[in-house]
Motif scaffolding. Structure first.
Motif: not given
Length: 199
Positions: A59-73, A90-97
């Protein structure tokens, strides 16, 4: 239906010609997940952290949310339906951490690029290359480009993946036709609760 196959065949032929020379390059066995993802999902072999981030900032916000990471993976793709929602989160949260320096619960462009420069890599959770395109894109990049080319005729499209792909198209066409029929009706009786219908 025959018209659909012919039209699809022509569109795929154009796609194959437009991507000639973009065939997937061999990926080293020791490649990290992002490198494998870019090669298998995007046919890109040379990229930097910033371009990887921007490509997956949906969404071109310069931020990856949990949803963005889920989609990327690819964890929103039907091929990962066998993975529980808890495991996906849990996987997406690991990326955020790994990347989230300011504890915002998201990953900013700066956090990702800085993390990569410091040697942090996106983990490989063993869930595959990260399918995040629509059905048409995924079919073209993972099947049509591998097994067919611009010389493919309709009668050559006989692999199970081809058959399933065309079955989905037929279902969508049937749904569209039903919707168009209902749109032409003054009253759609099926939408009226039974208690209000005439006997």
């Amino acid at each position: 239906m025959l018209f659909t196959f012919a039209l699809l065949g022509l569109s795929l032929t154009g796609y194959a010609q437009a991507h000639a020379g973009h065939e997937q390059q061999p990926v080293p066995a020791d490649a990290d997940w992002a490198t494998r993802h870019m090669a298998e999902e995007h046919h890109i072999s040379s990229f930097d952290a910033g371009s990887f981030f921007n490509l997956h900032d949906y969404d071109s916000t310069n931020i990856w949310t949990l949803e963005d990471i889920l989609k990327t993976y690819g964890l929103k793709d039907e091929t990962t339906n066998h993975i529980s929602p808890t495991e996906k989160e849990k996987a997406a949260q690991k990326v955020i951490e790994l990347y989230d320096r300011d504890a915002s619960g998201t990953v900013s462009f700066a956090e990702y690029v800085t993390g990569e420069a410091q040697g942090i890599k996106l983990p490989d959770f063993g869930y595959g290359p990260g399918h995040h395109g629509d059905d048409e894109y995924e079919y073209e990049i993972h099947h049509f480009e591998k097994y067919h080319d611009e010389n493919t005729r309709e009668e050559d499209l006989i692999h199970p993946e081809d058959i399933e792909h065309f079955r989905k198209h037929e279902l969508l066409e049937e749904q569209q036709e039903r919707q168009e029929q209902m749109d032409r009706m003054a009253i759609v009786e099926a939408n009226i609760p039974h208690k209000f219908r005439r006997s």
